[in-house]
Design a protein around this motif. Sequence first.
Motif, mmCIF file in Angstrom:
data_model
loop_
_atom_site.group_PDB
_atom_site.id
_atom_site.type_symbol
_atom_site.label_atom_id
_atom_site.label_comp_id
_atom_site.label_asym_id
_atom_site.label_seq_id
_atom_site.Cartn_x
_atom_site.Cartn_y
_atom_site.Cartn_z
ATOM 1 N N PRO A 65 37.084 50.722 47.610
ATOM 2 C CA PRO A 65 37.656 49.524 48.208
ATOM 3 C C PRO A 65 36.922 48.216 47.307
ATOM 4 N N ARG A 66 37.606 47.121 47.284
ATOM 5 C CA ARG A 66 37.096 45.953 46.759
ATOM 6 C C ARG A 66 35.819 45.681 47.572
ATOM 7 N N THR A 67 34.703 45.162 46.928
ATOM 8 C CA THR A 67 33.362 44.764 47.277
ATOM 9 C C THR A 67 33.133 43.284 47.360
ATOM 10 N N GLY A 68 33.936 42.683 46.291
ATOM 11 C CA GLY A 68 33.379 41.024 46.395
ATOM 12 C C GLY A 68 32.174 40.910 45.524
ATOM 13 N N ARG A 69 31.633 41.864 45.100
ATOM 14 C CA ARG A 69 30.187 41.608 44.458
ATOM 15 C C ARG A 69 30.422 40.979 43.151
ATOM 16 N N ARG A 70 29.231 40.435 42.580
ATOM 17 C CA ARG A 70 29.369 40.180 41.044
ATOM 18 C C ARG A 70 28.926 41.480 40.320
ATOM 19 N N TYR A 71 29.703 41.483 38.961
ATOM 20 C CA TYR A 71 29.611 42.644 38.218
ATOM 21 C C TYR A 71 29.134 42.249 36.639
ATOM 22 N N ILE A 72 28.154 42.867 36.156
ATOM 23 C CA ILE A 72 27.886 42.681 34.751
ATOM 24 C C ILE A 72 27.969 44.134 34.139
ATOM 25 N N VAL A 73 28.938 44.111 33.133
ATOM 26 C CA VAL A 73 29.297 45.705 32.495
ATOM 27 C C VAL A 73 28.756 45.400 31.147
ATOM 28 N N GLY A 92 40.971 44.830 42.833
ATOM 29 C CA GLY A 92 41.065 43.205 43.361
ATOM 30 C C GLY A 92 40.015 42.627 43.229
ATOM 31 N N GLU A 93 38.757 43.133 42.451
ATOM 32 C CA GLU A 93 37.798 42.464 42.139
ATOM 33 C C GLU A 93 37.965 40.829 41.781
ATOM 34 N N ASP A 94 37.417 39.869 41.660
ATOM 35 C CA ASP A 94 37.582 38.505 41.156
ATOM 36 C C ASP A 94 37.269 38.502 39.587
ATOM 37 N N PRO A 95 37.970 38.230 38.825
ATOM 38 C CA PRO A 95 37.560 38.440 37.479
ATOM 39 C C PRO A 95 36.673 37.628 37.053
ATOM 40 N N LYS A 96 36.452 36.318 37.738
ATOM 41 C CA LYS A 96 35.282 35.253 37.473
ATOM 42 C C LYS A 96 33.969 35.682 38.141
ATOM 43 N N PRO A 139 24.387 30.998 34.809
ATOM 44 C CA PRO A 139 24.956 30.571 36.117
ATOM 45 C C PRO A 139 26.339 31.300 36.358
ATOM 46 N N TRP A 140 26.743 31.424 37.516
ATOM 47 C CA TRP A 140 27.973 31.935 37.561
ATOM 48 C C TRP A 140 29.093 30.902 38.176
ATOM 49 N N PRO A 141 30.249 31.089 37.835
ATOM 50 C CA PRO A 141 31.143 30.035 38.445
ATOM 51 C C PRO A 141 31.068 29.410 39.774
ATOM 52 N N ASP A 142 30.835 30.405 40.746
ATOM 53 C CA ASP A 142 30.762 30.047 42.220
ATOM 54 C C ASP A 142 29.099 29.742 42.248
ATOM 55 N N GLU A 143 28.808 29.337 43.439
ATOM 56 C CA GLU A 143 27.439 29.036 44.010
ATOM 57 C C GLU A 143 27.048 30.168 45.078
ATOM 58 N N GLY A 144 27.606 31.086 45.152
ATOM 59 C CA GLY A 144 27.236 32.226 46.239
ATOM 60 C C GLY A 144 26.073 32.918 45.751
ATOM 61 N N HIS A 145 25.703 33.745 46.597
ATOM 62 C CA HIS A 145 24.470 34.495 46.168
ATOM 63 C C HIS A 145 24.964 36.100 46.441
ATOM 64 N N ASP A 146 25.920 36.408 45.955
ATOM 65 C CA ASP A 146 26.650 37.892 46.185
ATOM 66 C C ASP A 146 25.577 38.725 45.366
#
Length: 505
Positions: A65-73, A92-96, A139-146
């Motif tokens: 399932p979708r995790t909502g995490r940030r990914y570095i590939v 369904g992961e966020d491309p950003k 920096p990521w586009p969002d300001e969260g701490h995923d």
Amino acid sequence: MFALGGTILIAVLIWCYVRRNDKALKAQPAKEFAAFSPNRVTAKEVLTTAAEPVDKLTVADQLPPRTGRRYIVVGGAGFLGGWIVVQLLARGEDPKKIRVLDLKPPRRHDLLTGSAKDVDFIQLDISDKGAVYAAFTKPWPDEGHDDVTIFHTASNIRFYERHPALLHRSAKVNVQGTENIIGAAKAIGANILLYTSSGSVAVRRSRFWLWPWESKVPFHFQVIDDDEHNPILPRRHEQFFSNYAATKMHAETLVRKADKTGQLRTGCLRPGNGIFGPGGDMLCGAYLVRKVNPTWVQNTLQSFVYVENCALAHLCYEQRLIELSNGSRNPDIGGQVFHIADPGAPPTYGDVYTTLEVLTDGETYFPEFSPTVMLFIAHIVELYYLVQYYLSTSSSPIPRAFGRFLPTINGDLVNLQPSLWALMQVHLVFDDSRARLSPEQGGLGYRGSWTTLEALHKMVAEYKSGVSKFDNRSDVGGVSLGWAMGRARRGIGKVGDNIVESLKN
């Protein structure tokens, strides 16, 4: 007269030796073949499978399932890494929240359209420590701490080099680059780092010049599993099939040792033996691009892994590590190694050749050569390659100038070196049964959707449609022997006619 007689005698002895040595190199051990893959593919079977919808199989129902995490590939603009990105987006992961690091920008259609066009891409060389750190800390586009997951699929595949003097050429990316990835992962507080190793790290180098009284190639049939105490596993440099395998093992060790340093959990996957599929593989996709493919391994039995199956295994491993981080009581599989292969019986290269010849109406063709004769030529190529290296890197100006004067081996001829035999002239069955265990049993819960032969059908269909790029890495894999291509091309039409005629009978 005596000289002529001596010459004829020597020629006959050489001919006899080549025939006998070829027989040993092409041998198919009856007991092992009966146990692992007793049936060979026929043209009629290929056409029967071709009549079925090519898109009937999918990994959609197996994706975690979708995790909502940030990914570095790392290596995400390329072959396997690109498919990991595709599957992340498909679930369904966020491309950003996905960042791709690679030496070259993406060229594949599926990485340039749809939601994939919003994935952040950073061009860099992972052997550059500063560049890697800057990419990880951007920096990521969002300001969260995923939480952050890193998939490290990048490598320098110089499988043709085996001499220790050339080790640094592979180690720069495969070892130093991996050290940089691990350091940057720790610096940003990443939670998960999964590394794509190689099934070839477990392949024991063999010997293919047999004495006249020998009839069997040492280590000719290797069953490779996750048992780290297997006595045939390479332990010293000369036991690895090439520098590529030695440096991948070194990098794998670094990743495994990084497990549980801080909050970082790690793991390694060993695809066995070759990853193939649309998007730029260096194996079966290269056959389609080259069309004329000289071969001497048609009898060799080996496991393969289709790229979508392989990408799925990475996501399965990530999910298991996430569950452990969330308090799961399943066995802790962090810092471990899992072999991955396609479901079903492994094929011979001859099975692969039959499938591709039929599906391309003989356009893809595999003229057969003597493995012993080709091995002799490979040693000459390797000798020239090493002489040129030593001369061009000499501290003395005269040898260095002479080395630079020598023509460089260009194209895929550089692949024609003895290391190729150590990987492709041996039967390799990769046992991924532990990866297929349920999480409760300490496995990944990996199943895979395509057998190797089913995946070949999909790959050819996508190649014909032009949907996926095959000319990125595929044009540098294998050996084409350009001097023989003219005659081989003239035989393509005849092969196609023979295939059609055989189906009528």
